[in-house]
Design an enzyme around this catalytic site. Sequence first.
Site, PDB file in Angstrom:
ATOM      1  N   ASP A   1     -11.685  -5.769  -2.487  1.00 56.62           N
ATOM      2  CA  ASP A   1     -12.432  -6.900  -2.556  1.00 56.62           C
ATOM      3  C   ASP A   1     -13.782  -6.451  -1.974  1.00 56.62           C
ATOM      4  O   ASP A   1     -13.951  -5.424  -1.328  1.00 56.62           O
ATOM      5  CB  ASP A   1     -11.631  -7.766  -1.622  1.00 56.62           C
ATOM      6  CG  ASP A   1     -11.466  -7.451  -0.259  1.00 56.62           C
ATOM      7  OD1 ASP A   1     -12.377  -7.835   0.492  1.00 56.62           O
ATOM      8  OD2 ASP A   1     -10.554  -7.082   0.037  1.00 56.62           O
TER       9      ASP A   1
ATOM     10  N   MET B   1      -9.015  -3.648   9.004  1.00 51.97           N
ATOM     11  CA  MET B   1      -8.540  -4.338  10.210  1.00 51.97           C
ATOM     12  C   MET B   1      -7.533  -3.308  11.311  1.00 51.97           C
ATOM     13  O   MET B   1      -6.782  -3.553  12.084  1.00 51.97           O
ATOM     14  CB  MET B   1      -7.491  -5.314   9.916  1.00 51.97           C
ATOM     15  CG  MET B   1      -8.142  -6.288   9.228  1.00 51.97           C
ATOM     16  SD  MET B   1      -7.184  -8.080   8.757  1.00 51.97           S
ATOM     17  CE  MET B   1      -6.911  -8.794  10.026  1.00 51.97           C
ATOM     18  N   GLU B   2      -7.701  -1.756  10.618  1.00 53.82           N
ATOM     19  CA  GLU B   2      -6.949  -0.979  11.492  1.00 53.82           C
ATOM     20  C   GLU B   2      -7.549   0.301  12.073  1.00 53.82           C
ATOM     21  O   GLU B   2      -7.075   0.609  13.157  1.00 53.82           O
ATOM     22  CB  GLU B   2      -5.492  -0.563  10.756  1.00 53.82           C
ATOM     23  CG  GLU B   2      -4.476  -1.745  10.631  1.00 53.82           C
ATOM     24  CD  GLU B   2      -4.714  -2.461   9.345  1.00 53.82           C
ATOM     25  OE1 GLU B   2      -5.683  -2.070   8.384  1.00 53.82           O
ATOM     26  OE2 GLU B   2      -4.342  -3.546   9.202  1.00 53.82           O
TER      27      GLU B   2
ATOM     28  N   GLY C   1     -12.172  -3.925   2.358  1.00 50.33           N
ATOM     29  CA  GLY C   1     -13.130  -4.956   1.628  1.00 50.33           C
ATOM     30  C   GLY C   1     -14.556  -3.985   1.509  1.00 50.33           C
ATOM     31  O   GLY C   1     -14.478  -3.268   2.578  1.00 50.33           O
TER      32      GLY C   1
ATOM     33  N   GLU D   1       0.918  -1.198  -0.101  1.00 43.97           N
ATOM     34  CA  GLU D   1      -0.032  -0.058  -0.117  1.00 43.97           C
ATOM     35  C   GLU D   1       0.962   1.089   0.136  1.00 43.97           C
ATOM     36  O   GLU D   1       0.466   2.369  -0.283  1.00 43.97           O
ATOM     37  CB  GLU D   1      -0.817   0.085   1.066  1.00 43.97           C
ATOM     38  CG  GLU D   1      -1.926  -1.260   1.204  1.00 43.97           C
ATOM     39  CD  GLU D   1      -2.516  -1.240   2.730  1.00 43.97           C
ATOM     40  OE1 GLU D   1      -3.939  -1.517   2.511  1.00 43.97           O
ATOM     41  OE2 GLU D   1      -1.850  -1.248   3.554  1.00 43.97           O
TER      42      GLU D   1
HETATM   43  N1  SAH Z   1      -5.398 -12.643   4.002  1.00 41.13           N
HETATM   44  C1  SAH Z   1      -4.582 -11.424   3.498  1.00 41.13           C
HETATM   45  C2  SAH Z   1      -3.700 -10.962   4.716  1.00 41.13           C
HETATM   46  C3  SAH Z   1      -3.892  -9.275   4.726  1.00 41.13           C
HETATM   47  S1  SAH Z   1      -5.050  -8.612   5.832  1.00 41.13           S
HETATM   48  C4  SAH Z   1      -3.341 -12.249   2.760  1.00 41.13           C
HETATM   49  O1  SAH Z   1      -3.631 -13.014   1.919  1.00 41.13           O
HETATM   50  O2  SAH Z   1      -2.306 -11.684   2.631  1.00 41.13           O
HETATM   51  C5  SAH Z   1      -5.695  -7.565   4.720  1.00 41.13           C
HETATM   52  C6  SAH Z   1      -5.233  -6.123   5.065  1.00 41.13           C
HETATM   53  O3  SAH Z   1      -6.144  -5.178   3.995  1.00 41.13           O
HETATM   54  C7  SAH Z   1      -5.698  -5.530   6.274  1.00 41.13           C
HETATM   55  O4  SAH Z   1      -4.565  -4.584   6.449  1.00 41.13           O
HETATM   56  C8  SAH Z   1      -6.982  -4.930   6.312  1.00 41.13           C
HETATM   57  O5  SAH Z   1      -6.857  -3.612   6.723  1.00 41.13           O
HETATM   58  C9  SAH Z   1      -7.196  -4.749   4.645  1.00 41.13           C
HETATM   59  N2  SAH Z   1      -8.329  -5.300   4.001  1.00 41.13           N
HETATM   60  C10 SAH Z   1      -8.693  -5.719   2.946  1.00 41.13           C
HETATM   61  N3  SAH Z   1      -9.489  -6.405   2.622  1.00 41.13           N
HETATM   62  C11 SAH Z   1     -10.295  -6.694   3.671  1.00 41.13           C
HETATM   63  C12 SAH Z   1     -11.163  -7.527   4.096  1.00 41.13           C
HETATM   64  N4  SAH Z   1     -12.136  -8.048   3.383  1.00 41.13           N
HETATM   65  N5  SAH Z   1     -11.457  -7.983   5.521  1.00 41.13           N
HETATM   66  C13 SAH Z   1     -10.458  -7.351   6.612  1.00 41.13           C
HETATM   67  N6  SAH Z   1      -9.588  -6.543   6.179  1.00 41.13           N
HETATM   68  C14 SAH Z   1      -9.242  -6.230   4.671  1.00 41.13           C
END
Ligand code: SAH
Length: 234
Positions: free
Chosen positions: A200, A176-177, A79, A13
């Site tokens: 997403d 998440m922040e 998201g 980002e």
């Molecule tokens: N599972 C992800 C982990 C990254 S967490 C991976 O495979 O790499 C996702 C990051 O993007 C977090 O910093 C959060 O703030 C943001 N984010 C984007 N889409 C999100 C969603 N659907 N739910 C929660 N956080 C999301």
Amino acid sequence: MTRIAIVSAMQEELAAVLALMQGQQKQTIAGRDFWQGQLHGREVVVVLTRIGKVAAAATATILIERFGVQRLVFTGVAGGLHPSVQVGDVVVASEFLQHDMDASPLFPRFEVPLTGMSRFEADAGLSRELASAVRLALPEARLHLGLIVSGDRFVSTSLESRALQAVLPDALAIEMEGAAIAQVCADYGVAFAAVRTISDRADDAAHGDFMAFIQTTASPYSAAIVAALLDRLT
Ligand code: SAH
């Protein structure tokens, strides 16, 4: 001149923003690299918070206590939760809530115990400038202003996102922040604003959509918005 922090959770980002910094000096605190320098002629501190509420809150605290930051701007991805918020749209927060905070029945669901609050407001002036920056930098993108919710979960099933929509119908985006940083900034009286590009829909396709978006789009979007914002701020 008040010092501004520009933060994201992940390298993807913030990479393009970091690449534009000049004369930067690195200071490592609690395992995080804090970059101080100039960006578009302004003194800034740039840092990756890392992912999740605790990591973000700790980073915000360090920025305020050690760097004297008085304005904090988060730029990243999220998201889309509200049906109108689609991949590629941009959301500027007006307020934040922790969707996984639940000390009921002692306190109402979502309320942060002992604060009397479940929603923490973004700074109105800084958010207005951020929204104007988005319109300038990304004139094609659809811009939404409203509630962003945060929790320590990557929401990637339609079942969970629908359940969250049902209980928080005005929530535009989920990440998440943000709400953690908003709480820390409220405690200190520091201005906070956040912009999230939608990577997403927090549904069953979220993981694939998220990976594609952060690899191609997140970083240039952040850089364009931050450039337009810093040009506007006084
Ligand atoms: N599972 C992800 C982990 C990254 S967490 C991976 O495979 O790499 C996702 C990051 O993007 C977090 O910093 C959060 O703030 C943001 N984010 C984007 N889409 C999100 C969603 N659907 N739910 C929660 N956080 C999301």
